[in-house]
Design an enzyme around this catalytic site. Structure first.
Site, PDB file in Angstrom:
ATOM      1  N   CYS A 173      -8.112  12.331   4.149  1.00 57.99           N
ATOM      2  CA  CYS A 173      -7.967  11.833   5.525  1.00 57.99           C
ATOM      3  C   CYS A 173      -6.530  11.978   5.991  1.00 57.99           C
ATOM      4  O   CYS A 173      -6.247  12.013   7.176  1.00 57.99           O
ATOM      5  CB  CYS A 173      -8.427  10.382   5.628  1.00 57.99           C
ATOM      6  N   THR A 225      11.397  -9.076   0.212  1.00 62.32           N
ATOM      7  CA  THR A 225      10.021  -8.929  -0.268  1.00 62.32           C
ATOM      8  C   THR A 225       9.347 -10.282  -0.482  1.00 62.32           C
ATOM      9  O   THR A 225       8.141 -10.342  -0.690  1.00 62.32           O
ATOM     10  CB  THR A 225       9.948  -8.114  -1.583  1.00 62.32           C
ATOM     11  N   CYS A 277       0.799  -1.235   0.000  1.00 60.88           N
ATOM     12  CA  CYS A 277       0.000   0.000   0.000  1.00 60.88           C
ATOM     13  C   CYS A 277       0.825   1.277   0.000  1.00 60.88           C
ATOM     14  O   CYS A 277       0.309   2.333  -0.335  1.00 60.88           O
ATOM     15  CB  CYS A 277      -0.948   0.007   1.194  1.00 60.88           C
ATOM     16  N   GLY A 292      16.106  -8.349  -0.645  1.00 58.28           N
ATOM     17  CA  GLY A 292      15.080  -7.296  -0.528  1.00 58.28           C
ATOM     18  C   GLY A 292      14.063  -7.610   0.550  1.00 58.28           C
ATOM     19  O   GLY A 292      13.290  -6.746   0.952  1.00 58.28           O
ATOM     20  N   GLN A 345     -14.346  15.388  -3.037  1.00 58.55           N
ATOM     21  CA  GLN A 345     -15.309  14.326  -2.710  1.00 58.55           C
ATOM     22  C   GLN A 345     -15.829  13.663  -3.986  1.00 58.55           C
ATOM     23  O   GLN A 345     -15.960  12.445  -4.054  1.00 58.55           O
ATOM     24  CB  GLN A 345     -16.486  14.905  -1.911  1.00 58.55           C
ATOM     25  N   THR A 368      15.413  -7.949  -5.271  1.00 57.47           N
ATOM     26  CA  THR A 368      16.611  -8.143  -6.084  1.00 57.47           C
ATOM     27  C   THR A 368      16.376  -9.181  -7.174  1.00 57.47           C
ATOM     28  O   THR A 368      15.468 -10.006  -7.084  1.00 57.47           O
ATOM     29  CB  THR A 368      17.790  -8.629  -5.224  1.00 57.47           C
ATOM     30  N   GLU A 424     -21.378  11.496  -1.177  1.00 57.78           N
ATOM     31  CA  GLU A 424     -21.583  10.173  -1.767  1.00 57.78           C
ATOM     32  C   GLU A 424     -21.868  10.187  -3.263  1.00 57.78           C
ATOM     33  O   GLU A 424     -21.654   9.195  -3.956  1.00 57.78           O
ATOM     34  CB  GLU A 424     -22.772   9.491  -1.082  1.00 57.78           C
ATOM     35  N   LEU A 479     -13.660  12.752   8.798  1.00 54.03           N
ATOM     36  CA  LEU A 479     -13.245  11.457   8.244  1.00 54.03           C
ATOM     37  C   LEU A 479     -12.271  11.647   7.091  1.00 54.03           C
ATOM     38  O   LEU A 479     -11.907  10.698   6.426  1.00 54.03           O
ATOM     39  CB  LEU A 479     -14.482  10.708   7.734  1.00 54.03           C
TER      40      LEU A 479
HETATM   41  C1  LIG Z   1       3.935  -6.036  -2.589  1.00 51.00           C
HETATM   42  C2  LIG Z   1       4.652  -6.930  -3.538  1.00 51.00           C
HETATM   43  C3  LIG Z   1       4.266  -6.923  -4.870  1.00 51.00           C
HETATM   44  C4  LIG Z   1       4.904  -7.744  -5.781  1.00 51.00           C
HETATM   45  N1  LIG Z   1       4.495  -7.729  -7.076  1.00 51.00           N
HETATM   46  C5  LIG Z   1       5.094  -8.527  -7.986  1.00 51.00           C
HETATM   47  C6  LIG Z   1       4.677  -8.537  -9.337  1.00 51.00           C
HETATM   48  O1  LIG Z   1       3.767  -7.809  -9.738  1.00 51.00           O
HETATM   49  N2  LIG Z   1       5.312  -9.379 -10.188  1.00 51.00           N
HETATM   50  C7  LIG Z   1       6.317 -10.186  -9.778  1.00 51.00           C
HETATM   51  O2  LIG Z   1       6.853 -10.910 -10.603  1.00 51.00           O
HETATM   52  N3  LIG Z   1       6.728 -10.200  -8.516  1.00 51.00           N
HETATM   53  C8  LIG Z   1       6.135  -9.399  -7.606  1.00 51.00           C
HETATM   54  N4  LIG Z   1       6.533  -9.435  -6.303  1.00 51.00           N
HETATM   55  C9  LIG Z   1       7.534 -10.419  -5.901  1.00 51.00           C
HETATM   56  C10 LIG Z   1       8.934  -9.881  -5.929  1.00 51.00           C
HETATM   57  O3  LIG Z   1       9.343  -9.712  -7.237  1.00 51.00           O
HETATM   58  C11 LIG Z   1       9.827 -10.873  -5.214  1.00 51.00           C
HETATM   59  O4  LIG Z   1       9.389 -10.992  -3.898  1.00 51.00           O
HETATM   60  C12 LIG Z   1      11.258 -10.402  -5.210  1.00 51.00           C
HETATM   61  O5  LIG Z   1      11.755 -10.330  -6.485  1.00 51.00           O
HETATM   62  C13 LIG Z   1      12.140 -11.253  -4.332  1.00 51.00           C
HETATM   63  O6  LIG Z   1      13.394 -10.616  -4.194  1.00 51.00           O
HETATM   64  P1  LIG Z   1      14.032 -10.269  -2.785  1.00 51.00           P
HETATM   65  O7  LIG Z   1      15.380  -9.724  -3.035  1.00 51.00           O
HETATM   66  O8  LIG Z   1      13.143  -9.399  -2.013  1.00 51.00           O
HETATM   67  O9  LIG Z   1      14.091 -11.690  -2.131  1.00 51.00           O
HETATM   68  P2  LIG Z   1      14.214 -12.092  -0.612  1.00 51.00           P
HETATM   69  O10 LIG Z   1      12.882 -12.034   0.011  1.00 51.00           O
HETATM   70  O11 LIG Z   1      15.272 -11.340   0.054  1.00 51.00           O
HETATM   71  O12 LIG Z   1      14.651 -13.605  -0.780  1.00 51.00           O
HETATM   72  C14 LIG Z   1      13.818 -14.524  -1.412  1.00 51.00           C
HETATM   73  C15 LIG Z   1      14.438 -15.910  -1.433  1.00 51.00           C
HETATM   74  O13 LIG Z   1      15.504 -15.942  -2.342  1.00 51.00           O
HETATM   75  C16 LIG Z   1      16.685 -16.446  -1.735  1.00 51.00           C
HETATM   76  N5  LIG Z   1      17.801 -15.694  -2.289  1.00 51.00           N
HETATM   77  C17 LIG Z   1      17.848 -14.359  -2.441  1.00 51.00           C
HETATM   78  N6  LIG Z   1      18.977 -14.021  -3.069  1.00 51.00           N
HETATM   79  C18 LIG Z   1      19.667 -15.163  -3.291  1.00 51.00           C
HETATM   80  C19 LIG Z   1      20.907 -15.448  -3.902  1.00 51.00           C
HETATM   81  N7  LIG Z   1      21.666 -14.506  -4.421  1.00 51.00           N
HETATM   82  N8  LIG Z   1      21.273 -16.736  -3.949  1.00 51.00           N
HETATM   83  C20 LIG Z   1      20.520 -17.718  -3.428  1.00 51.00           C
HETATM   84  N9  LIG Z   1      19.330 -17.486  -2.851  1.00 51.00           N
HETATM   85  C21 LIG Z   1      18.902 -16.231  -2.792  1.00 51.00           C
HETATM   86  C22 LIG Z   1      16.505 -16.268  -0.268  1.00 51.00           C
HETATM   87  O14 LIG Z   1      17.209 -17.271   0.430  1.00 51.00           O
HETATM   88  C23 LIG Z   1      15.008 -16.393  -0.110  1.00 51.00           C
HETATM   89  O15 LIG Z   1      14.661 -17.713   0.086  1.00 51.00           O
HETATM   90  C24 LIG Z   1       5.938  -8.609  -5.356  1.00 51.00           C
HETATM   91  C25 LIG Z   1       6.319  -8.612  -4.017  1.00 51.00           C
HETATM   92  C26 LIG Z   1       5.690  -7.778  -3.111  1.00 51.00           C
HETATM   93  C27 LIG Z   1       6.095  -7.791  -1.677  1.00 51.00           C
HETATM   94  S1  FES Z   2      -6.103   7.592   1.948  1.00 48.79           S
HETATM   95 FE1  FES Z   2      -5.267   9.222   0.816  1.00 48.79          FE
HETATM   96  S2  FES Z   2      -6.104  10.926   1.783  1.00 48.79           S
HETATM   97 FE2  FES Z   2      -7.143   9.285   2.750  1.00 48.79          FE
HETATM   98  S1  FES Z   3       2.091  -0.817   5.510  1.00 45.03           S
HETATM   99 FE1  FES Z   3       1.390  -1.139   3.480  1.00 45.03          FE
HETATM  100  S2  FES Z   3       3.271  -1.148   2.401  1.00 45.03           S
HETATM  101 FE2  FES Z   3       3.896  -1.085   4.443  1.00 45.03          FE
END
Ligand SMILES: Cc1cc2nc3c(=O)[nH]c(=O)nc-3n(C[C@H](O)[C@H](O)[C@H](O)COP(=O)(O)OP(=O)(O)OC[C@H]3O[C@@H](n4cnc5c(N)ncnc54)[C@H](O)[C@@H]3O)c2cc1C
Ligand code: FES
Ligand code: FES
Length: 1335
Positions: A117, A270, A52, A268, A1200, A355, A1266, A1044
């Site tokens: 808000c 993520t 978000c 990352g 609004q 990454t 609304e 609100l």
């Molecule tokens: C909100 C959100 C939205 C997303 N939207 C998309 C999307 O639209 N499309 C999409 O394709 N993806 C999407 N993703 C996924 C995202 O692309 C992957 O989560 C990301 O690429 C993982 O990379 P990281 O560096 O964060 O991995 P990490 O979370 O740091 O690691 C992931 C895994 O990889 C392993 N690892 C990491 N690096 C290495 C390495 N060098 N060698 C061996 N193992 C390794 C780790 O051990 C772990 O198990 C989204 C993720 C989030 C959170």
């Molecule tokens: S969520 Fe953006 S102003 Fe309320």
């Molecule tokens: S609280 Fe939604 S992205 Fe972190």
């Protein structure tokens, strides 16, 4: 496991201050640390999963190799604090503050009305600020791109983008369709002949302080020294349960990898972060090689490019862009395919954190990149202590075959992407619920190599994501197709074979099975066309081009920068300059929103002894509770108590709403018990240990159909009838019957429900601070639950991060739940619902099933309508009956149908109880009206707009419930909308476009609106206020309405300023409280300013009447002097004001009444383009004409309207709640529930406030909170128009219904063609689907 050394000190900087954490916990994330440890509460929690952007911060790192500083946006909720060693973090507090100096980004966001808000605002500020740190003069496209990962539920994004655009070097004047001309100059928008002057400026750019990028804080020199330290060593952080180790060299990493083979490498975070948070994964050790320079490099050779695994996806993007700019086009097809998907993958924050290595290794099944990398023959380069090896991505690795996995001691060093060649094509294709920041419903990477100079397939590869648990390859089909020519016969075989090979079972997880099957071959077809076009370019003599009509199928919709204009009536030049009424005054808290200094409930500092509450909810839809075992939970550290129904001293079921389930549960998500503990983490861990055993009870009713079958209703039928419907059906030319489904909607207010309940030591008093639209209701429920008089309960409400109806009734229930816990433990309770719990427990808009029978003449005149509505109310009464009454009363919308009957029933089901939501039934019911009007038009071979015009109210009339009204403003809005949007000319242009394009279709629709505000019960329209004047002349205003985000307090200050004839700066509005204004009704129904404004006006007038003699005696005196004199004369300087309310009534027996005080009219035209192959759509333009009467604050009113329009558009297009057949809600966060983002808003967006008179309301204004919601349905019907064009071209002329939401799935499956005909269909009786429709 080898032993570990003691913990190191974690050193990083926050807002220029050094943070030294001696006990860094690897499990702590930056959001928690900022808010709870450093008490920097500007950064907000709204989802916890990176989806978000509310928690966006800027992270800066120094690169000792390049001696540069890298700034990037990050979502603090996914940043482990341990990963920040050596980094500088900037939060919204570090950007600027009211106490020191606000930053231009903050100032402009506030002054451009980009906050409502204010809960998303700090995140927005940080995204724009970070962009400016890297690009001080960004392009408009960069602004839109930077905001793609930030959700806002209030504003509709337009003003936020606009505030960002003020930093762009290029002209920010709107450039209609690239003509370079401002739309204001164009003739069609000339208002020269108008009597009233039209204004278009909602803010004054001249007031902005200049932006000087050189004034930004410097990067801490200490961190540069640390980064350049040649003696860097491995770092270890030891937490309560986990250890974090950051290696210092690649060799060190390989050692660690060998020692801790199961430890994840956190890059990352993520992928690792969300799996810990949402899937309960636990890792005792983390290895963090993020900063290792050996993982950060780009190397190009003649064969291709190799990119270090540590590169973030944003860095990957930059690297690929460079390569594409340097290398010949034919070599970079894979790179370009990757770049296309990198633009829409997640938002900017995630792309900067995630990454390449993490992406490749985590192998998400929905991956956007892996299918392309595989199709492009990329390889991953692995390294371990034993050496290096390569594995191809197009082998079994992506399919997660165990034998193809990385060995436990290996890591990914880099990824090699070979260049493409001359007779070689590579493409990436994807489709998601919305264009950006949404996981793909199907993604694909495809490549084909031809024998040189021919169209004979030498090698074909197809990889698909999201259609199974892993990315899959259609390798068999590809093999079979090798040697074939690239022609239609090949395509036809390919489609059949691929569908066979990649069979998706009918009950597959994620659902949308037939759609996914269709997408598999539709995307393949797109690739086929692209390659044919490519072959033609290479040898036009040999390979014919694709038909002109197919050309537009090749391109995805471009992501542009929205532009538009807002028009409103200028203030009378003779109005005194001090009088702010009618001016576009900025939200009174806007600057505080933008600096993060506006205090929301969870921003309040901890209270001594406070406990956190976590909920345990039912996992069954309807079951007897056999036992609740809390022993394990109680034994966990920090746990103080578990609270159940037994602990409620008073009413556990007040007015049919149950606080804690007792004996049985009636929906999934019902609160069974809560756990109170010293931290939220402890409370949550304990909640997971509560064991409940159930015995299912029959029946389990989930859908409206099931409720009708079981005669399960929450209320009696409500009916309105006029004329003689049966008789009329006998004399009409045609009769049509149909059904329309409108699914529910989640409020998705950015601030989840949050309550602070503080028990007092004396007299059983309890104080609650919470975000609510109805403090009186909270007081009532808490008093009932605690069995004390209401006078002992004080509810305080300062502001809330969005509500939209979701905080009318639910806070009462949750407030009572918290109060019981506070009363039992005797300690303050902090109860913050996590996003997933909030979505599950509090439910939302009622799903609706509308059935209609319409009798009409061949010329389009409707003579009779018999309409039945059923809404899914859920398991308790809540406000379902009222919602039903509203929708029955309003269900004729703008049309006069002489013989009209509308009936409605609220169904009782085993779903969480649905509740109020902006528009209160109207947005659902009117879809049914527009659907049958459109169906009539189709039967009569007329434009829907013609049929609308024919049947629209034309003169002073009576509604079906016999309320008299004058529809003149409706006609005006309608006429202006058709004219100013150039509807007919654009309709012709769209038809031309449609003739020339087979796979893309354009559609337009105009919807008229007759909406009502208020409540059909007079006493529900009353309001009170309390105004104090202090001896220094300052004024404190209090009233019963809640802020609100809708700008209520801002308008009230304008009212008080006019009435007291003093500047706005003298007037303060602090909070809404049951202790100052008792028994206030809810802030809803668009009535906030109407009724509270009148009450404040009354109080001010009372005070002015008291001051009048003093002013008369000293007319040249100052306000302060008059006040001092009044005090000397013993005149009371405090007054209560009261508004009795509009005298509305409704007699349901007689089916008539003056149900509403007045009507709000409007009309809206939208134009869309639909991709018939994928079901995606693009909103090209929207024109809204809204009858605002006299706008007290045009900026607030336009805000609004725009916000409601975008929210309505979400309801009708992308927002889709998914339920299992067992009544389990799957959609519990931004990952699987898609509200519109900045990418979805109209490319061109025009809003006009139409002037009319409304003497009944304060200053002749109208309530507009609304009304804009329903305008969003113009997008739904524009989609209908486009889909109808597609169907007509395919020979399908029969009238069809498009239910809401018109998701890509619905659109695609309605655009029937050879591909939808080709897919296997399943007999519904043979399987249980993953999800069901509950309307
Ligand atoms: C909100 C959100 C939205 C997303 N939207 C998309 C999307 O639209 N499309 C999409 O394709 N993806 C999407 N993703 C996924 C995202 O692309 C992957 O989560 C990301 O690429 C993982 O990379 P990281 O560096 O964060 O991995 P990490 O979370 O740091 O690691 C992931 C895994 O990889 C392993 N690892 C990491 N690096 C290495 C390495 N060098 N060698 C061996 N193992 C390794 C780790 O051990 C772990 O198990 C989204 C993720 C989030 C959170
Ligand atoms: S969520 Fe953006 S102003 Fe309320
Ligand atoms: S609280 Fe939604 S992205 Fe972190």
């Amino acid at each position: 496991m080898p032993s570990l050394p003691n913990s190191d000190e974690l050193i990083f900087f926050v807002n220029g201050r050094k943070v030294t954490e001696k006990k860094a916990d690897p499990e702590a994330n930056l959001l928690f640390y900022l808010r709870k440890v450093l008490r920097l509460t500007g950064t907000k929690y709204a989802c916890g999963g990176g989806g978000c952007g509310a928690c966006t911060v800027m992270v800066s790192r120094y690169n000792p190799k390049t001696k540069t500083i890298h700034h990037f946006p990050a979502t603090a909720c996914l940043v482990p604090i341990c990963s920040l060693y050596g980094a500088a973090v900037t939060t919204v507090e570090g950007v600027g503050s009211i106490k020191t100096r606000i930053h231009p980004v903050q100032e402009r966001l506030a002054k451009c009305h980009g906050t409502q808000c204010g809960f998303c605002s700090p995140g927005m500020v940080m995204s724009i600020y970070t962009l400016l740190r890297n690009h001080p003069e960004p392009t408009p496209e960069q602004i839109t791109e930077a905001l793609g990962g930030n959700l806002c539920r209030c504003t509709g994004y337009r003003p936020i983008v606009e505030s960002g655009k003020t930093f762009c070097a290029e002209s920010t004047v709107c450039q209609v369709k690239g003509s370079g001309k401002c739309c204001l100059d164009s003739e069609e928008r000339s208002f020269a002949n108008r009597q009233e002057k039209i204004c278009t400026k909602l803010y004054n750019e001249d007031e902005f302080q200049p932006f000087d990028p050189s004034q930004e804080p410097i990067f801490p020199p200490e961190l540069i020294r640390m980064a350049e330290d040649p003696n860097k060593r491995r770092l270890t952080f030891q937490g309560e349960r986990t250890t974090w180790i950051a290696p210092v060299t690649l060799n060190d990493l390989l050692e660690l990898r060998a020692s801790f083979p199961k430890a994840p490498l956190v890059m990352g975070n993520t992928a690792v972060g969300p799996s810990i948070k949402f899937r309960n994964e636990f890792h005792p050790v983390f290895i963090s090689p993020l900063g290792l320079s050996e993982l950060h490099f780009v190397k190009t050779t003649d064969a291709g490019v190799t990119i270090g695994a540590g590169y973030s996806l944003a860095q990957l993007n930059d690297a690929l862009r460079f390569i594409v700019s340097e290398q010949p086009k034919e070599k970079t097809k894979t790179c370009r395919a990757l770049l296309k998907h990198l633009r829409t993958l997640a938002g900017a924050q995630i792309r900067n954190m995630a990454t390449l290595g993490g992406h490749v290794v985590s192998r998400p099944n929905y991956s956007d990149l892996n299918p392309i990398l595989a199709a492009g023959n990329a390889t991953i380069n692995l390294i371990s202590k034993d050496g290096q090896r390569q594995i191809p991505l197009n082998g079994p690795f992506l399919e997660r075959s165990p034998e193809a996995n990385l060995k436990s001691e290996e890591i990914v060093l880099s990824v090699s992407i070979p260049y493409s060649a001359q007779w070689h094509f590579v493409s990436g294709l994807r489709l998601a619920q919305r264009q950006e920041n949404a996981f793909a419903i199907v993604s694909a990477g495809m490549s084909v190599k031809f024998e040189d100079g021919t169209n004979v397939i030498k090698e074909l590869q197809m990889f698909y994501g999201s259609i199974g648990p892993t990315v899959v390859s259609a390798s068999q089909s590809c093999k079979q197709l090798t040697g074939r020519q690239w022609d239609d016969r090949m395509l036809s075989d390919a489609c059949r074979w691929v569908l066979d090979e990649l069979y998706i079972p009918p009950a597959a997880k994620g659902g949308m099975v037939e759609y996914k099957r269709t997408l598999i071959i539709s995307l393949l077809f797109k690739f086929y066309l692209k390659v044919r076009q490519g072959l033609n370019k290479m040898d036009p003599q040999k390979f014919p081009d694709i038909p002109e009509k197919f050309m537009s199928a090749l391109e995805d919709f471009p992501i542009g920068t929205p532009q538009g204009l807002q028009m409103f009536q200028c203030v009378d030049p003779y109005q005194p300059p001090q009088d702010p009424v009618g001016h576009p005054v900025m939200h009174q808290s806007a600057i505080k929103h933008a600096t993060g200094e506006a205090v929301f409930i969870d921003d309040m500092p901890p209270i001594d002894q406070e406990l956190f509450l976590a909920v345990v909810t039912s996992t069954r839809a309807h079951a007897k509770i056999i036992s609740i075992d809390i022993s394990e939970a109680l034994a966990l550290p920090g746990v103080v108590d578990v609270i159940t129904a037994e602990d409620v001293p008073g009413d556990n079921s007040h007015q049919g709403e149950i606080l804690y389930a007792q004996n049985e549960v009636i929906c999934v998500g019902q609160i069974v018990c809560t756990v109170a503990a010293d931290t939220y983490a402890h409370a949550k861990a304990a909640a997971k240990k509560v064991k409940i055993t159930y015995e299912d009870i029959e029946p389990k009713i989930i859908t409206i159909e099931q409720a009708i079958e079981h005669n399960s209703f929450l209320s009696v039928e409500k009916k309105i009838e006029q004329g003689n419907v049966e008789q009329a059906f006998k004399y009409v030319d045609q009769i049509i019957e149909g059904e329309v489904h409108v699914e529910g909607q989640e409020h998705f207010y950015m601030e989840t429900q949050t309550i602070l309940a503080i028990p007092k030591r004396e007299d059983k008093e309890m104080v609650l601070h919470l975000g609510t639209q109805f403090p009186t209701h909270v007081q009532e429920y808490v008093a009932a639950a605690l069995n004390v008089p209401r006078s002992r309960i004080a509810c305080h409400m300062k502001r809330t991060g969005g509500a939209f109806g979701g905080k009318v009734t639910k806070p009462a229930l949750l407030g009572a739940v918290s109060a019981v816990a506070a009363s039992k433990t005797g300690r303050p309770i902090r109860f913050i619902l996590e996003r997933g719990d909030d979505m599950l427990i509090t439910a939302g808009r009622h799903p609706l099933l509308g059935k209609y029978k319409i009798g009409f003449m061949n010329n389009g005149v409707i003579k009779a309508a018999d309409v039945e509505h059923y809404i899914n109310g859920g398991c308790t009464p809540d406000e379902s009956e009222l919602v039903l009454e509203f929708l029955v009363l309003k269900s004729e919308n703008a049309y006069y149908i002489p013989n009209f009957r509308c009936r409605g029933r609220a169904c009782k089901t085993n779903l969480p109880s649905n509740t109020a939501f902006r528009g209160f039934g109207f947005p659902q019911a009117t879809v049914v009206v527009e659907a049958y009007i459109t169906a009539v038009a189709s039967q009569c071979n007329l434009l829907p707009e013609k049929v609308k015009e024919i049947n629209m109210y034309k003169r002073i009339s009576r509604t079906a419930h016999k309320q008299t009204f004058n529809p003149e403003p409706l006609r005006r809005c309608w006429k202006e909308c058709l004219e100013k949007s150039s509807f007919y000319a654009r309709k012709l242009a769209a038809e031309e476009f449609n003739k020339k394009n087979y796979w893309k279709k354009r559609g337009l629709a105009v919807v008229p609106m007759k909406f009502t505000v208020g409540i059909p019960m007079a006493y529900y329209n009353q309001a009170a206020a309390l105004v104090h004047i202090y001896l220094d002349g300052s004024v404190l205003v209090t009233h019963g309405g809640c802020e609100l985000g809708q700008g209520l307090h801002t308008k009230i200050i304008q009212v008080a300023s006019r009435e007291l004839n003093i500047p706005q700066s003298y007037i303060h509005l602090s909070e809404t409280s049951t202790t100052t204004v008792p028994n206030a009704i809810f802030t809803a129904g668009s009535m906030g300013t109407d009724i509270n404004g009148k009450a404040v006006q009354n109080a001010c007038q009372i005070l002015m009447a008291r001051l009048h003699p003093i002013i008369r005696k000293n007319p040249k005196g100052k306000w302060e002097e008059w006040i001092a004199k009044a005090f000397e004369d013993s005149i009371s300087l405090s007054a209560t004001g009261y508004f009795k309310g509009y005298q509305t009534n409704m007699d349901w027996e007689r089916e008539e009444g003056n149900a509403y005080p007045y009507f709000v009219y409007g009309a809206c035209c939208s134009e869309v383009e639909v991709d018939c192959l994928t079901g995606a759509h693009k909103l090209l333009r929207t024109d809204i004409f809204m009858d605002a009467a006299f706008s007290i604050n045009p900026a607030v009113d336009i805000g609004q309207i725009e916000g409601a329009f975008i929210q309505g558009m979400g309801l009708y297009t992308t927002e889709e709640l998914k339920y299992s057949p067992e009544g389990v809600l799957y959609s519990r966060g931004p990952d699987d529930y898609k509200i519109p983002t900045v990418t979805e808003i109209p490319e061109e967006f025009y809003v006009t406030l139409v002037h009319s008179r409304n003497p009944i309301a304060i200053y002749s204004s109208k309530g507009l909170g609304e009304a804009g919601m329903f305008m969003g349905s113009s997008v739904l019907f524009a989609i209908y128009d486009a889909v109808a064009a597609a169907r007509r071209e395919r020979g399908l002329t029969k009238t069809f219904t498009l239910s809401s939401p018109a998701t890509p799935e619905v659109i695609r499956m309605t655009c029937v063609d050879q591909f939808t005909d080709m897919i296997p269909r399943d007999d519904p009786s043979t399987f249980t689907p993953w999800s069901i429709r509950v309307s």
